[in-house]
Design an enzyme around this catalytic site. Sequence first.
Site, PDB file in Angstrom:
ATOM      1  N   LEU A 145       0.869  -1.183   0.000  1.00 53.92           N
ATOM      2  CA  LEU A 145       0.000   0.000   0.000  1.00 53.92           C
ATOM      3  C   LEU A 145       0.908   1.235   0.000  1.00 53.92           C
ATOM      4  CD1 LEU A 145      -2.704  -0.922   2.697  1.00 53.92           C
ATOM      5  CD2 LEU A 145      -3.016  -0.858   0.221  1.00 53.92           C
ATOM      6  N   ASP A 210       5.172  -7.794  15.837  1.00 57.19           N
ATOM      7  CA  ASP A 210       5.268  -7.553  14.401  1.00 57.19           C
ATOM      8  C   ASP A 210       4.730  -6.154  14.059  1.00 57.19           C
ATOM      9  OD1 ASP A 210       5.985  -8.867  11.845  1.00 57.19           O
ATOM     10  OD2 ASP A 210       3.891  -8.469  11.347  1.00 57.19           O
ATOM     11  N   LYS A 214       6.544  -2.648  12.439  1.00 54.38           N
ATOM     12  CA  LYS A 214       5.993  -1.796  11.384  1.00 54.38           C
ATOM     13  C   LYS A 214       5.930  -0.338  11.849  1.00 54.38           C
ATOM     14  CE  LYS A 214       3.191  -5.493   9.373  1.00 54.38           C
ATOM     15  NZ  LYS A 214       1.850  -6.033   9.129  1.00 54.38           N
TER      16      LYS A 214
HETATM   17  N1  LIG Z   1       3.013 -14.138   4.599  1.00 57.32           N
HETATM   18  C1  LIG Z   1       2.593 -12.882   4.422  1.00 57.32           C
HETATM   19  O1  LIG Z   1       1.432 -12.613   4.086  1.00 57.32           O
HETATM   20  C2  LIG Z   1       3.558 -11.726   4.609  1.00 57.32           C
HETATM   21  C3  LIG Z   1       3.131 -10.404   4.386  1.00 57.32           C
HETATM   22  C4  LIG Z   1       4.061  -9.358   4.502  1.00 57.32           C
HETATM   23  C5  LIG Z   1       5.363  -9.634   4.863  1.00 57.32           C
HETATM   24  N2  LIG Z   1       5.729 -10.937   5.114  1.00 57.32           N
HETATM   25  C6  LIG Z   1       7.119 -11.189   5.472  1.00 57.32           C
HETATM   26  O2  LIG Z   1       7.710 -11.952   4.427  1.00 57.32           O
HETATM   27  C7  LIG Z   1       8.728 -12.794   4.956  1.00 57.32           C
HETATM   28  C8  LIG Z   1       8.458 -14.236   4.525  1.00 57.32           C
HETATM   29  O3  LIG Z   1       7.203 -14.647   5.037  1.00 57.32           O
HETATM   30  P1  LIG Z   1       6.616 -16.093   4.652  1.00 57.32           P
HETATM   31  O4  LIG Z   1       5.214 -16.069   5.176  1.00 57.32           O
HETATM   32  O5  LIG Z   1       6.847 -16.394   3.245  1.00 57.32           O
HETATM   33  O6  LIG Z   1       7.536 -17.044   5.583  1.00 57.32           O
HETATM   34  P2  LIG Z   1       7.741 -18.626   5.420  1.00 57.32           P
HETATM   35  O7  LIG Z   1       6.605 -19.232   4.676  1.00 57.32           O
HETATM   36  O8  LIG Z   1       8.064 -19.125   6.786  1.00 57.32           O
HETATM   37  O9  LIG Z   1       9.056 -18.764   4.485  1.00 57.32           O
HETATM   38  C9  LIG Z   1      10.313 -18.358   4.920  1.00 57.32           C
HETATM   39  C10 LIG Z   1      11.340 -18.846   3.914  1.00 57.32           C
HETATM   40  O10 LIG Z   1      12.613 -18.307   4.268  1.00 57.32           O
HETATM   41  C11 LIG Z   1      13.578 -19.330   4.165  1.00 57.32           C
HETATM   42  N3  LIG Z   1      14.728 -19.005   4.996  1.00 57.32           N
HETATM   43  C12 LIG Z   1      14.786 -18.807   6.340  1.00 57.32           C
HETATM   44  N4  LIG Z   1      16.031 -18.522   6.724  1.00 57.32           N
HETATM   45  C13 LIG Z   1      16.798 -18.529   5.596  1.00 57.32           C
HETATM   46  C14 LIG Z   1      18.175 -18.336   5.340  1.00 57.32           C
HETATM   47  N5  LIG Z   1      19.025 -18.040   6.318  1.00 57.32           N
HETATM   48  N6  LIG Z   1      18.618 -18.419   4.058  1.00 57.32           N
HETATM   49  C15 LIG Z   1      17.762 -18.718   3.040  1.00 57.32           C
HETATM   50  N7  LIG Z   1      16.436 -18.921   3.226  1.00 57.32           N
HETATM   51  C16 LIG Z   1      15.960 -18.847   4.491  1.00 57.32           C
HETATM   52  C17 LIG Z   1      12.851 -20.587   4.591  1.00 57.32           C
HETATM   53  O11 LIG Z   1      13.575 -21.722   4.171  1.00 57.32           O
HETATM   54  P3  LIG Z   1      12.985 -23.219   4.356  1.00 57.32           P
HETATM   55  O12 LIG Z   1      11.922 -23.364   3.297  1.00 57.32           O
HETATM   56  O13 LIG Z   1      14.181 -24.081   4.087  1.00 57.32           O
HETATM   57  O14 LIG Z   1      12.472 -23.291   5.746  1.00 57.32           O
HETATM   58  C18 LIG Z   1      11.517 -20.374   3.878  1.00 57.32           C
HETATM   59  O15 LIG Z   1      11.609 -20.836   2.553  1.00 57.32           O
HETATM   60  C19 LIG Z   1       8.690 -12.595   6.489  1.00 57.32           C
HETATM   61  O16 LIG Z   1       9.673 -11.657   6.856  1.00 57.32           O
HETATM   62  C20 LIG Z   1       7.300 -12.031   6.732  1.00 57.32           C
HETATM   63  O17 LIG Z   1       7.235 -11.231   7.888  1.00 57.32           O
HETATM   64  C21 LIG Z   1       4.881 -11.976   4.978  1.00 57.32           C
END
Ligand SMILES: NC(=O)c1ccc[n+]([C@@H]2O[C@H](COP(=O)([O-])OP(=O)(O)OC[C@H]3O[C@@H](n4cnc5c(N)ncnc54)[C@H](OP(=O)(O)O)[C@@H]3O)[C@@H](O)[C@H]2O)c1
Length: 360
Positions: A145, A210, A214
């Site tokens: 946004l 969280d 923000k």
């Molecule tokens: N989900 C949402 O709607 C949303 C919205 C806004 C912002 N975010 C932000 O976006 C980010 C990701 O969220 P998500 O929901 O996608 O999380 P997620 O589903 O838990 O995925 C996290 C990914 O990061 C990988 N990872 C963790 N440590 C790593 C490292 N050191 N090197 C390489 N890869 C690594 C994990 O690897 P593995 O697969 O091997 O575990 C996994 O693939 C977070 O910071 C979250 O706060 C999310």
Amino acid sequence: MSAGVRIALLGTGTVGSAVLARLGHLQSHGPHEHASALHLVAVANTRSLRLLPGAHQACMANDGNGHAEAALHALGTRGARIVVDATASDAIAAQHAAWLAAGIHVVTACKLGQGASLSRWHAIRAAATAGGCRYGDSATVGAGLPVLRTIRALQDGGDRIHGVAGVLSGSLAWLLSRYDGSGPFEELVEQARVLGYTEPDPRIDLSGEDVCRKLLILARTAGIALEADAVQVEPLQVDDVQRLHARASAEGRVLRHVARLQRDGDGIHARVGVEALDRDDPLAGAGSDNRIVIRSDRYLEQPLLVQGPGAGAGVTAAALLDDVMEIARMARSYEPAAAIAGLRTSAPRYSSSGRGRSMA
Ligand SMILES: NC(=O)c1ccc[n+]([C@@H]2O[C@H](COP(=O)([O-])OP(=O)(O)OC[C@H]3O[C@@H](n4cnc5c(N)ncnc54)[C@H](OP(=O)(O)O)[C@@H]3O)[C@@H](O)[C@H]2O)c1
């Protein structure tokens, strides 16, 4: 090594997968002027590293930080390079400044870069300037946004930000606007968890941490150097919600989870927690939308309201790729001039003023 913009994606979870899907769609269902210039050369998570055509030879072993360093190595040492951080890893966020200083643009969904310690925030700003790189943070607040970019634009136009207040958590917004007080709040939290609206452990959402990150990003973007411990964070107590809801209803109000930052004569006030709001308050709307109210010199009596879906993999991935595309646009507009000037011996510099400029 391919020309154009080389990209390394870190994280293949909910957001990372959506980035891959959207990038594939943009490139195969073009025409998009800049999508064709994007070359994904490495995709890493904690378990594996995938190298794609155009990757620089990456022979580094897993260094205990996932395969991130090897993915970075795959970007090579010249030309426009972007790392997209779709992890929630503090160890990765701790590298943002170093990557920027090395001339690699960073685009992130992770709030642990700019929303952790103030020293890390300063390091990122300084490194972006030193490296002549962009820090794409559109996805960190409001999932794309126009919030951070609006705050920056107001300040660029000479406005001072007086305050920012927002409903910044889609899951908490859904929970509190859905709750009718008829049963235990805990049951609704469990329903939200099963539906995937909260983190697998809802206590993470309820803690407000969280949202606090923000608010720190909003504050720092607004020129207020706020440390995390300056924010009063009141976790949402599940057992307390039924009583608070009954009291708010009796007063004709609604409960909402609000992050509030106010700059006044007494100083800075920053708080995250549940509030009982008048029904006509701009933050009182129902549903899971993010709502952010900005007060500045020009929007003082009648504040500016930004509202829309502020969570979810789709909009977050779109926000990340908006930032990537912006960098690609800048890279392409830079190239001819650089080629003429014979300046292609080092990483491109996009800041004509010498001042690193953030995106979003
Ligand atoms: N989900 C949402 O709607 C949303 C919205 C806004 C912002 N975010 C932000 O976006 C980010 C990701 O969220 P998500 O929901 O996608 O999380 P997620 O589903 O838990 O995925 C996290 C990914 O990061 C990988 N990872 C963790 N440590 C790593 C490292 N050191 N090197 C390489 N890869 C690594 C994990 O690897 P593995 O697969 O091997 O575990 C996994 O693939 C977070 O910071 C979250 O706060 C999310």
